[in-house]
Design a protein around this motif. Structure first.
Motif, PDB file in Angstrom:
ATOM      1  N   LYS A  21       0.827  -1.196   0.000  1.00 48.28           N
ATOM      2  CA  LYS A  21       0.000   0.000   0.000  1.00 48.28           C
ATOM      3  C   LYS A  21       0.869   1.255   0.000  1.00 48.28           C
ATOM      4  O   LYS A  21       0.673   2.169  -0.786  1.00 48.28           O
ATOM      5  CB  LYS A  21      -0.896  -0.029   1.244  1.00 48.28           C
ATOM      6  CG  LYS A  21      -1.907   1.064   1.290  1.00 48.28           C
ATOM      7  CD  LYS A  21      -3.079   0.730   0.389  1.00 48.28           C
ATOM      8  CE  LYS A  21      -3.798   2.008  -0.017  1.00 48.28           C
ATOM      9  NZ  LYS A  21      -4.692   1.770  -1.145  1.00 48.28           N
ATOM     10  N   LYS A  22       1.833   1.241   0.864  1.00 43.82           N
ATOM     11  CA  LYS A  22       2.593   2.472   1.065  1.00 43.82           C
ATOM     12  C   LYS A  22       3.404   2.845  -0.169  1.00 43.82           C
ATOM     13  O   LYS A  22       3.567   4.017  -0.483  1.00 43.82           O
ATOM     14  CB  LYS A  22       3.517   2.316   2.271  1.00 43.82           C
ATOM     15  CG  LYS A  22       4.304   3.580   2.550  1.00 43.82           C
ATOM     16  CD  LYS A  22       4.727   3.685   3.986  1.00 43.82           C
ATOM     17  CE  LYS A  22       5.498   4.986   4.157  1.00 43.82           C
ATOM     18  NZ  LYS A  22       5.379   5.552   5.465  1.00 43.82           N
ATOM     19  N   PHE A  23       3.934   1.839  -0.834  1.00 43.40           N
ATOM     20  CA  PHE A  23       4.829   2.162  -1.949  1.00 43.40           C
ATOM     21  C   PHE A  23       4.238   1.776  -3.302  1.00 43.40           C
ATOM     22  O   PHE A  23       4.955   1.726  -4.300  1.00 43.40           O
ATOM     23  CB  PHE A  23       6.191   1.499  -1.730  1.00 43.40           C
ATOM     24  CG  PHE A  23       6.806   1.913  -0.425  1.00 43.40           C
ATOM     25  CD1 PHE A  23       7.247   3.211  -0.244  1.00 43.40           C
ATOM     26  CD2 PHE A  23       6.907   1.019   0.633  1.00 43.40           C
ATOM     27  CE1 PHE A  23       7.802   3.612   0.965  1.00 43.40           C
ATOM     28  CE2 PHE A  23       7.454   1.417   1.840  1.00 43.40           C
ATOM     29  CZ  PHE A  23       7.904   2.704   2.013  1.00 43.40           C
ATOM     30  N   ASP A  24       2.958   1.491  -3.336  1.00 42.39           N
ATOM     31  CA  ASP A  24       2.268   1.133  -4.572  1.00 42.39           C
ATOM     32  C   ASP A  24       3.013   0.046  -5.351  1.00 42.39           C
ATOM     33  O   ASP A  24       3.305   0.209  -6.531  1.00 42.39           O
ATOM     34  CB  ASP A  24       2.096   2.375  -5.461  1.00 42.39           C
ATOM     35  CG  ASP A  24       1.324   3.463  -4.740  1.00 42.39           C
ATOM     36  OD1 ASP A  24       0.187   3.181  -4.300  1.00 42.39           O
ATOM     37  OD2 ASP A  24       1.860   4.584  -4.573  1.00 42.39           O
TER      38      ASP A  24
ATOM     39  N   GLN B 292      -4.303   5.450   4.667  1.00 41.86           N
ATOM     40  CA  GLN B 292      -4.149   5.644   3.228  1.00 41.86           C
ATOM     41  C   GLN B 292      -5.390   5.165   2.467  1.00 41.86           C
ATOM     42  O   GLN B 292      -5.887   5.844   1.564  1.00 41.86           O
ATOM     43  CB  GLN B 292      -2.896   4.911   2.735  1.00 41.86           C
ATOM     44  CG  GLN B 292      -1.630   5.678   3.075  1.00 41.86           C
ATOM     45  CD  GLN B 292      -0.415   4.792   3.276  1.00 41.86           C
ATOM     46  OE1 GLN B 292      -0.487   3.567   3.139  1.00 41.86           O
ATOM     47  NE2 GLN B 292       0.697   5.402   3.622  1.00 41.86           N
TER      48      GLN B 292
ATOM     49  N   TRP C 181       3.213   9.428   0.391  1.00 39.44           N
ATOM     50  CA  TRP C 181       2.126   8.712  -0.271  1.00 39.44           C
ATOM     51  C   TRP C 181       1.100   9.698  -0.836  1.00 39.44           C
ATOM     52  O   TRP C 181       0.631   9.560  -1.957  1.00 39.44           O
ATOM     53  CB  TRP C 181       1.457   7.772   0.732  1.00 39.44           C
ATOM     54  CG  TRP C 181       0.403   6.907   0.116  1.00 39.44           C
ATOM     55  CD1 TRP C 181       0.586   5.695  -0.468  1.00 39.44           C
ATOM     56  CD2 TRP C 181      -0.991   7.213   0.000  1.00 39.44           C
ATOM     57  NE1 TRP C 181      -0.588   5.205  -0.933  1.00 39.44           N
ATOM     58  CE2 TRP C 181      -1.578   6.112  -0.666  1.00 39.44           C
ATOM     59  CE3 TRP C 181      -1.791   8.276   0.381  1.00 39.44           C
ATOM     60  CZ2 TRP C 181      -2.937   6.059  -0.955  1.00 39.44           C
ATOM     61  CZ3 TRP C 181      -3.137   8.237   0.089  1.00 39.44           C
ATOM     62  CH2 TRP C 181      -3.711   7.126  -0.566  1.00 39.44           C
TER      63      TRP C 181
ATOM     64  N   ARG D  51       1.968  11.661  -3.941  1.00 39.04           N
ATOM     65  CA  ARG D  51       1.973  10.841  -5.154  1.00 39.04           C
ATOM     66  C   ARG D  51       0.560  10.553  -5.644  1.00 39.04           C
ATOM     67  O   ARG D  51       0.365  10.100  -6.759  1.00 39.04           O
ATOM     68  CB  ARG D  51       2.702   9.520  -4.883  1.00 39.04           C
ATOM     69  CG  ARG D  51       4.222   9.677  -4.832  1.00 39.04           C
ATOM     70  CD  ARG D  51       4.930   8.368  -5.191  1.00 39.04           C
ATOM     71  NE  ARG D  51       4.193   7.219  -4.682  1.00 39.04           N
ATOM     72  CZ  ARG D  51       4.572   6.531  -3.598  1.00 39.04           C
ATOM     73  NH1 ARG D  51       5.670   6.855  -2.958  1.00 39.04           N
ATOM     74  NH2 ARG D  51       3.864   5.521  -3.196  1.00 39.04           N
ATOM     75  N   HIS D  52      -0.443  10.785  -4.778  1.00 45.23           N
ATOM     76  CA  HIS D  52      -1.798  10.386  -5.144  1.00 45.23           C
ATOM     77  C   HIS D  52      -2.748  11.534  -5.447  1.00 45.23           C
ATOM     78  O   HIS D  52      -3.925  11.301  -5.664  1.00 45.23           O
ATOM     79  CB  HIS D  52      -2.411   9.502  -4.051  1.00 45.23           C
ATOM     80  CG  HIS D  52      -1.881   8.099  -4.081  1.00 45.23           C
ATOM     81  ND1 HIS D  52      -0.676   7.754  -3.540  1.00 45.23           N
ATOM     82  CD2 HIS D  52      -2.376   6.970  -4.642  1.00 45.23           C
ATOM     83  CE1 HIS D  52      -0.461   6.469  -3.721  1.00 45.23           C
ATOM     84  NE2 HIS D  52      -1.472   5.969  -4.398  1.00 45.23           N
TER      85      HIS D  52
ATOM     86  N   GLN E 254      10.931   9.037   3.475  1.00 44.22           N
ATOM     87  CA  GLN E 254       9.748   8.175   3.513  1.00 44.22           C
ATOM     88  C   GLN E 254       9.740   7.186   2.356  1.00 44.22           C
ATOM     89  O   GLN E 254       8.799   6.411   2.196  1.00 44.22           O
ATOM     90  CB  GLN E 254       8.480   9.042   3.469  1.00 44.22           C
ATOM     91  CG  GLN E 254       8.355   9.970   4.660  1.00 44.22           C
ATOM     92  CD  GLN E 254       7.105  10.834   4.567  1.00 44.22           C
ATOM     93  OE1 GLN E 254       6.079  10.415   4.058  1.00 44.22           O
ATOM     94  NE2 GLN E 254       7.193  12.055   5.060  1.00 44.22           N
ATOM     95  N   SER E 255      10.766   7.234   1.563  1.00 44.80           N
ATOM     96  CA  SER E 255      10.764   6.373   0.368  1.00 44.80           C
ATOM     97  C   SER E 255      11.305   4.975   0.662  1.00 44.80           C
ATOM     98  O   SER E 255      12.040   4.766   1.627  1.00 44.80           O
ATOM     99  CB  SER E 255      11.604   7.025  -0.731  1.00 44.80           C
ATOM    100  OG  SER E 255      12.957   7.036  -0.319  1.00 44.80           O
TER     101      SER E 255
END
Lengths: 611, 600
Positions: free
Chosen positions: A596-599, B526, B546, B549-550, B589-590
Motif C-alpha cells: 500500500k505504502k509504496f504502490d 491511506q 504517499w 503521489r496520489h 519516507q521512500s
C-alpha cells in the motif's frame, strides 16, 4: 540502595528511604492518628502546651476585663473617685495583655501549622521516592500532584485556623461560664449553659446540611471548568461542524446547576439558628440578671460585667460554621495521603537472587500476562528468542501489548504464566538491582529534568566533559547541542530551551551510551519532519544497537526492516515473527504495509525484499 | 484572593469606574424586585441590630429609677420579638441576596460564554484557553463574592451609622472619643493589606516552586530509579520545601498580627471611655446605661468596622474581575458575513482572487494571491514552514478574515454565505485531531446527532474498516478520555475521517499529521484517504510521500506565493524547487531510503 528503615517491617521494604527521617504512617493507621502523631512530634509538644495555656490565659484576661469593667462602674456609682485611676490602669493592662498574649499564641500555632505542612509533604515525598516503578506506572501525575499540594496544604489549614479556632471557641465558651460561677450568683450560669447546649446541637445539624451543598458547588465548578476547557480546545471543530448552540447549551446547564447549588447554600446559611439562639440568650439572661437585681442579689455593675462576659460568645457563633468544613476537608486529605503511602509496592525481591554480568540473550517461554486484579489477558503465549547483540523490533497497533511485553523483562511486572530467561536464567532468579542496572529503558516521551543538558546526559553516571561529548557525538546530539547559545550548559525546560521530540530522544540515547547497558529497550515514537533530522536519528539508533541486545518498539519501517527479529503483535498475541524477508513472503498483514505504502505489486516486492 | 494574574492583557480596555458600575447595575436591573426587597430588608435588619443595645441601655437606665419587674416586661417582650423579627428578616434577606447574586453570575457567565464561542479563531490565538476559562468561571465567582461582601458592607455601614447617630445623641464628647477607633482601624487595615499582598505573592511563589519540583520528580521518577539517584532529588526537595516553610511562616505571622492589633486599639479606646465616662458618672452627667452603650459599642462595632475598612482593596479586585469579563464580552468577532446565502449543495470550485491576508498588521501572509481549484480536484500543498499552507485552509474555513481580494466558492464570494450553512459544507481535518471526552460513537456523530448506528458503521467501513474498534474494550461505546488520549494518533485520525464522511462535505480540507503512526494504522489511513477524496474537492496540506503521489496537482508554496505546480513525476523530473523540497521533507519516507538506511 534499598536501605531498611528501622520503622518498617519486612513487608514495608522500599527502594529508597532517608536515615533519620521520621515516618509516622503505620499500616492501616487512621488519618486522625496519623495527623496527631505529626502534631505531637518532637518540640511541637512544647509549642502545643504553650498554645493551649496562652489560649486559656487570653480568654481569662478577656473575661477578667469584663468583670473589672463592671466593678469599675459599680465603684463610680458609689462615687468612689479615688478608684478611677486604679481601674484605668487595670483595664488598660488587661485590655492590652490579652491581644499581646494572642499574638504570641498565633505565632506559635502558625509554626505548628507550617511545620505540619512541611513535614507531611516531606514524608509523602520520601515515601513516593521509595515506591517501585510499577507503582508509579499506575499513578497519574496530576493526581499525585493534587495530593502533594492541596491535601498537604489542608493539613496546614487544619491547625491554623481550624483546630486553633476550635480551641479558642471552646475556651471562650467555657471560661466565661467559670467566671460567672466565680464572681456572680451561680444561678446566672443557667441561661448561658442552656445556650451552649442548644448551640452545639444546632451547629451539628447545620454542618450536616451545609456539607453536601458545598461539595456539590465544588463539583459543579470543576465540571464547568472541564466543559469550558474542552469546548475551547475543540473550538475549530465546533465551528467547522457548526455546533456552537449545542456547546452553549451544555455550559448553560452546568452554570444553572451551579446557580441552584449556590442558592441552596444561601438558604441553608440563612437558616443558621445559632444567631437566633445568641440573640435570645442575650435577652433572657438580661431578664434573669434584672430579676436578681430586683432581689438585690447583684449590682448594676455586675449586670454590665455579666453581659460583657456573654458577649464573648459571639466569636464562636460566627466562626464555627466555616471551621468545620476545613476539618472535614483536612480529614479527607489525610486519608488520601495515607491511601497512597500505605499502598504496598509490588516488588517481590528474591533475597537469594544472583548478581551477575549478563551477555544479553533473551528468551520468552510461553509468557502470558494480565494486570493484577484483572482477568483480561494483555499478553498470551508469547515465545521468542533473541541472542546477545541482536535487535528485536516489536510492531503492532496501540494496545496490542508491545510496551507491556518490554516491562516484563526488568520485572516492572511479573509474568502471570510462562517464564522469561536472560542468559538462560529466569529473571526472577536475578537480584533485582543487578538485573535492572544492566537493562536501560528509553521511554516514549523522553523525560528530561529542568536542568542543564550536561547534567541530563550524565544523570546516571558522573562523567568528565570529554566523555559527555563523546557519547553525545555517538547519539548524534553533539551538533545541535553545540549550536545552542550555551551549548552543553543550556537549561532545559519551561524557563530554558524547548527541545523537539527527536532532540530529547537523542539526549536520552546519549545518557544510555554513558551507562552502556547490555540490554536496551527503546520505545521510539518520534517522527522527523525533515530528512536530515531523520538521518541523524537513524544514525544514533544504528550506533546504539551495536554490541548490545536491543528491543525497539517503533513505527520506523527502516528500523523494522533491518531488525534481526520482527514480532507482529495483535491483541496480545504474536501473529507473525521472523525477519523482514520471511514476513514479506509469509505474512499478509506485513506485506500489505509495503504494497500500500509504496504502490508495489506483490511480485516486485518479493524480489526487492530479497535484496 | 485574586492577587496573581492581575497583569493587563491585550484586549483589556480600561473601563471607567462609572461605565463599570453602569454595566454591573445593568445586570442587577433584571432582578429589580429582589434588589428592592433586599435593600428594604437590610435597612430593617440593621435598625434592629442597632436598636437592641439601645433597649438594653433603656433597661439598665431604668434600673436606677425603679426595681419593679413589671416595668421591664414590656422592654423584654419588645426585645424578644425583635430577636425573632431580626432573625426572620435576616433569613429572607440572605435568601433574596443569594438568589440575586446567583442569577447575576449565571447571566454574566452565559453572556461571556456565548460571546467567546462566537469569536473567530484569531481571538483564540491571542488568548490562551486557560485565561479564557479563568475569566469566565473564576472571575465571575470572585465578582460574586465581592457582591456578597458588598451586601455585608452595606449592612455594616447601616449599623455603624445608626449606632453613631445614637451615640452622638447621647453624649457628644464620648462619641468623639469613640470615633478615634474608626481612622485607626482604617490605617491598620490598609497598612496590613499592602504588606499582606507582597508576602502573599512571595508565599505563592515559594509554594509554586515546591510544586514544580515535585511534579518534575513524579514525571522523571523512572529515570531517577533507573540510575539510582533518589537521594539527589531528595536533597533538592528538602531545600525548596524548607524555603517554602520559611517564606510562608513569615506570611502567616503577618496575617496573625492584624486582629490582635485591632484589639489593642479597642483597649485604648475602652480605657479612654472608662476614664472620661467614669468622671461623667461621678459628676452625674451621664447615666450608667448610656456609658454601657459606649462600652458595648467597642465590641459590637469591631466586626462591622473591620469589614468596611478591609473592603476597599477587595472592591478593587472585584471590579478588576468584572472588567476582565466585560472586556471578554465586548470584544467583537472579526469574521463577518455580508449576506446570507444558504448553499444546499456546493460543486466545489474554489477561486482565490488577488487575496491579501495577514494575522498581524504588516506581516503579510498572502499578497495578491490567486489560485483556482476545480470541482472534484485534489490538491496537495507543500512548502516550508511559514509558506502559508495552513493559512489557506484557515481562510477557506472562515476561521479568519482576509484583508483584500476575494475568495469565490462556486463563483460566489465566501463572505456572502451564511456562515454556519457554509461551514456545514466544508469538512476540516486538523493536524492534531480533536476528540471529545466521550464515546467513539458520539465523537463520530458529533456533527450529525441523528445518525443511525448503520450510518456510523458505514462511515467506519469506508475509512479502513471497523476492525480496530473491535480491539477496544467496549467497541464503539469505548470512552476515549480527554482529547481521545486512549487512542493512538492514527486511530484518532481514523475517527475523525469517519466523522467527516458522515458529514459528507463538498470540500475537504486536510492538514496531514506529522506525528508518527504505526504502519498498520497508516495503511488504513491511506485507504481511508483514497475513499474520502473521491468525488469532492480536496485540499491537503501534505506531509506524507504517499499523499503527494496520489493527488491530481501539487502546489508548491513559498512565502505566500505559488512557485511551482504540477504532479509528482513531472515536478521531480523538472529538478526545481519541488525536487529540493522532496529531498528535504519526503526522501526519508521512500522505499529507497529504507533499503539504504544501513549505509548512513
Amino acid at each position: 540502595m534499598a536501605k531498611l528503615d528501622k520503622n518498617f517491617k519486612k513487608d514495608y521494604l522500599v527502594e529508597f528511604s532517608i536515615d533519620g527521617a521520621h515516618s509516622f504512617h503505620i499500616k492501616n493507621k487512621k488519618p486522625s492518628r496519623w495527623i496527631l502523631a505529626h502534631i505531637l512530634h518532637g518540640s511541637n509538644k512544647i509549642y502545643i502546651s504553650i498554645v493551649l495555656v496562652t489560649t486559656i490565659i487570653a480568654a481569662m484576661l478577656s473575661s477578667a476585663l469584663m468583670i473589672v469593667v463592671g466593678e469599675a462602674i459599680n465603684s463610680f456609682i458609689l462615687e468612689n473617685d479615688t478608684s478611677l485611676l486604679f481601674y484605668v490602669i487595670l483595664i488598660l493592662s488587661l485590655g492590652i495583655s490579652a491581644p499581646l498574649m494572642r499574638i504570641g499564641n498565633f505565632m506559635l500555632r502558625e509554626i505548628l501549622a507550617q511545620r505540619l505542612e512541611r513535614d507531611a509533604r516531606k514524608e509523602f515525598y520520601i515515601n513516593l521516592l521509595g515506591k517501585s516503578q510499577s507503582f508509579h506506572d499506575q499513578q497519574k501525575i496530576g493526581d499525585l500532584m493534587a495530593r502533594t499540594t492541596n491535601d498537604v496544604r489542608m493539613l496546614n489549614y487544619l491547625v491554623s485556623p481550624a483546630l486553633s479556632l476550635i480551641i479558642e471557641s471552646f475556651t471562650s465558651l467555657i471560661i466565661p461560664l467559670i467566671f460567672i460561677l466565680m464572681f456572680y450568683p451561680s444561678q446566672l450560669v443557667l441561661v448561658p449553659s442552656i445556650f451552649i447546649f442548644t448551640f452545639l446541637i444546632a451547629l451539628r445539624s447545620y454542618i450536616k446540611k451545609i456539607g453536601p451543598v458545598t461539595e456539590k458547588m465544588r463539583a459543579n465548578f470543576g465540571e464547568m471548568n472541564i466543559i469550558l476547557n474542552e469546548s475551547i480546545s475543540g473550538i475549530s471543530l465546533i465551528k467547522s461542524t457548526v455546533q456552537e448552540a449545542q456547546e452553549k447549551h451544555k455550559y448553560l446547564m452546568k452554570i444553572k446547576a451551579y446557580r441552584d447549588a449556590f442558592v441552596e447554600q444561601g438558604r441553608i446559611q440563612a437558616k443558621y439558628i445559632p444567631i437566633l439562639l445568641l440573640a435570645l440568650m442575650n435577652t433572657i439572661s438580661l431578664t434573669h440578671s434584672i430579676i436578681l437585681f430586683s432581689h438585690g442579689s447583684i449590682t448594676v455593675g455586675q449586670i454590665i460585667g455579666y453581659l460583657g462576659l456573654l458577649s464573648q460568645f459571639r466569636f464562636p457563633i460566627f466562626i464555627s460554621f466555616f471551621v468545620f468544613s476545613i476539618i472535614k476537608l483536612a480529614g479527607a486529605g489525610a486519608k488520601r495521603l495515607l491511601e497512597i503511602m500505605n499502598k504496598k509496592t509490588e516488588i517481590d525481591e528474591n533475597l537469594e537472587g544472583k548478581s551477575k554480568d549478563i551477555t544479553g540473550n533473551i528468551k520468552f517461554e510461553n509468557v502470558s500476562f494480565c494486570y493484577p486484579k484483572s482477568k483480561n489477558k494483555i499478553l498470551q503465549n508469547i515465545s521468542f528468542e533473541i541472542r546477545s547483540g541482536e535487535t528485536l523490533a516489536l510492531v503492532g497497533t496501540t494496545g496490542s501489548g508491545k510496551t507491556t511485553l518490554t516491562k516484563l523483562i526488568t520485572r516492572l511486572y511479573d509474568v502471570t504464566n510462562g517464564k522469561i530467561l536472560i542468559d538462560g536464567l529466569d529473571v526472577r532468579n536475578y537480584a533485582l538491582k543487578s538485573l535492572r542496572s544492566q537493562v536501560s529503558y528509553i521511554e516514549q516521551d523522553v523525560f528530561l529534568f529542568s536542568n542543564h543538558i550536561i547534567d541530563n546526559i550524565s544523570f546516571g553516571k558522573k562523567s568528565s566533559f570529554e566523555e559527555v561529548i563523546k557519547v553525545a557525538k555517538l547519539a548524534q546530539a553533539h551538533e545541535f547541542i553545540s549550536s545552542l547559545p550555551n551549548g552543553y550548559q543550556s537549561e532545559i525546560g519551561e524557563r530554558g530551551i524547548q527541545l523537539s521530540g527527536g532532540e530529547r530522544q537523542r539526549i536520552a540515547l546519549a545518557r544510555a551510551f554513558l551507562v552502556d547497558p547490555r540490554i536496551l529497550i527503546l520505545d521510539d515514537s518520534t517522527s522527523a519532519i525533515d530528512s536530515k533530522t531523520e538521518d541523524e536519528i537513524q544514525k544514533a539508533i544504528n550506533n546504539i544497537q551495536k554490541n548490545r541486545t536491543t528491543i525497539i518498539i517503533t513505527h520506523r519501517l527502516s528500523q523494522i526492516r533491518w531488525a534481526d527479529l520482527i514480532i507482529v503483535l495483535k491483541r496480545g498475541k504474536i501473529i507473525a515473527q521472523g525477519t523482514h524477508e520471511y514476513l514479506i513472503e509469509n505474512s499478509p498483514e506485513y506485506r500489505k504495509i509495503f504494497i500500500k505504502k509504496f504502490d508495489l505489486d506483490e511480485e516486485k516486492l518479493k524480489t526487492r525484499g530479497r535484496i | 484572593m485574586a492577587f496573581i494574574g492581575l497583569e493587563a492583557e491585550k484586549y483589556d480596555r480600561i473601563y471607567q469606574d462609572r461605565d463599570l458600575f453602569r454595566r454591573i447595575i445593568g445586570y442587577f436591573k433584571n432582578y429589580k424586585k429582589k434588589i428592592i426587597a433586599i435593600t428594604l430588608l437590610l435597612t430593617i435588619s440593621s435598625l434592629i441590630h442597632a436598636i437592641l443595645p439601645i433597649l438594653i441601655t433603656i433597661a439598665i437606665n431604668s434600673l436606677e429609677i425603679s426595681t419593679n419587674i413589671e416595668n421591664f416586661i414590656i422592654i423584654i417582650l419588645i426585645m424578644l420579638s425583635f430577636n425573632f423579627l431580626g432573625f426572620l428578616i435576616n433569613y429572607f434577606q440572605q435568601i433574596k441576596t443569594s438568589e440575586a447574586i446567583g442569577n447575576v453570575i449565571l447571566d454574566i457567565r452565559k453572556d461571556a460564554n456565548n460571546s467567546v464561542l462566537n469569536h473567530d479563531l484569531s481571538f483564540f490565538d491571542q488568548n490562551p484557553s486557560g485565561k479564557i476559562v479563568s475569566r469566565i468561571n473564576t472571575d465571575s465567582q470572585d465578582f460574586g463574592r465581592t457582591m456578597e461582601l458588598l451586601m455585608e458592607v452595606i449592612s455594616s455601614c447601616f449599623v455603624v451609622v445608626v449606632f453613631t447617630i445614637i451615640m452622638f445623641f447621647l453624649n457628644i464628647f464620648l462619641s468623639f472619643i469613640f470615633m478615634i477607633i474608626i481612622p485607626s482601624f482604617f490605617i491598620v487595615a490598609i497598612l496590613f493589606m499592602k504588606a499582606a499582598r507582597r508576602r502573599t505573592i512571595l508565599g505563592q511563589r515559594a509554594i509554586a516552586s515546591v510544586n514544580a519540583f515535585v511534579k518534575e520528580t513524579y514525571s522523571g521518577i523512572q529515570i531517577a530509579k533507573t540510575f539510582s539517584q533518589e537521594e539527589k532529588l531528595f536533597k533538592e526537595f528538602e531545600q525548596v520545601n524548607n524555603q517554602s516553610y520559611k517564606v510562608n511562616l513569615k506570611r502567616a505571622f503577618l496575617f496573625n498580627i492584624i486582629f490582635p492589633s485591632l484589639g489593642i486599639i479597642q483597649a485604648f479606646v475602652l480605657v479612654l471611655l472608662i476614664y472620661f465616662g467614669g468622671i461623667d458618672i461621678l459628676k452625674g452627667t451621664i447615666s450608667i446605661g448610656n456609658l454601657n452603650l459606649f462600652i458595648q459599642g467597642t465590641w459590637l462595632l469591631t466586626f462591622p468596622l473591620f469589614t468596611i475598612a478591609a473592603f476597599w482593596p477587595q472592591l478593587q479586585a472585584g471590579l478588576a474581575s468584572a472588567e476582565r469579563i466585560f472586556a471578554l464580552i465586548d470584544t467583537n468577532p472579526k469574521v463577518i458575513q455580508t449576506d446570507n446565502i444558504k448553499p444546499t449543495k456546493l460543486k466545489g470550485k474554489i477561486e482565490f482572487k488577488n487575496l491579501t491576508f495577514e494575522y498581524e498588521e504588516d506581516k503579510k501572509v498572502f499578497e495578491n494571491f490567486s489560485l483556482t481549484i476545480n470541482p472534484g480536484e485534489s490538491i496537495a500543498i507543500v512548502g516550508h514552514t511559514g509558506a502559508g499552507k495552513s493559512s489557506l485552509a484557515n481562510l477557506l474555513a472562515r476561521f479568519y478574515e482576509f484583508q483584500a481580494g476575494d475568495i469565490l466558492i462556486d463563483d460566489i464570494s465566501i463572505r456572502q454565505f451564511d456562515l454556519s450553512k457554509y461551514r456545514k459544507k466544508i469538512g476540516i481535518i486538523p493536524q492534531t485531531p480533536f476528540l471529545w471526552a466521550d464515546t467513539i460513537e458520539n465523537n463520530i456523530k458529533y456533527c450529525c446527532k441523528n445518525a443511525e448506528k448503520e450510518d456510523i458503521t458505514n462511515a467506519l467501513n469506508q475509512t479502513g474498516g471497523a476492525e480496530w474498534i473491535e480491539d477496544l474494550p467496549n467497541g464503539l461505546e469505548t470512552y476515549i478520555r480527554e482529547r481521545g488520549s486512549l487512542l493512538s494518533m492514527g486511530q484518532r485520525q481514523l475517527t475523525v475521517f469517519s466523522r467527516v464522511l458522515l458529514e459528507n462535505p463538498s470540500i475537504l480540507i486536510l492538514d496531514e499529521a506529522t506525528a508518527s503512526i504505526d504502519p498498520f494504522t497508516e495503511t488504513r489511513i491511506q485507504e481511508a484517504l483514497e475513499k474520502i477524496m473521491k468525488g469532492r474537492t480536496s485540499i491537503i496540506i501534505a506531509h506524507r510521500l504517499w499523499t503527494i503521489r496520489h493527488v491530481d496537482r501539487i502546489i508548491v508554496l513559498d512565502h505566500g506565493k505559488i512557485v511551482e505546480e504540477g504532479n509528482h513525476q513531472a515536478l521531480i523530473s523538472k529538478g526545481g524547487i519541488y525536487a529540493n523540497l522532496y529531498n528535504t521533507y519526503f526522501r526519508h519516507q521512500s522505499l529507497d531510503y529504507i533499503e539504504k538506511v544501513r549505509d548512513l
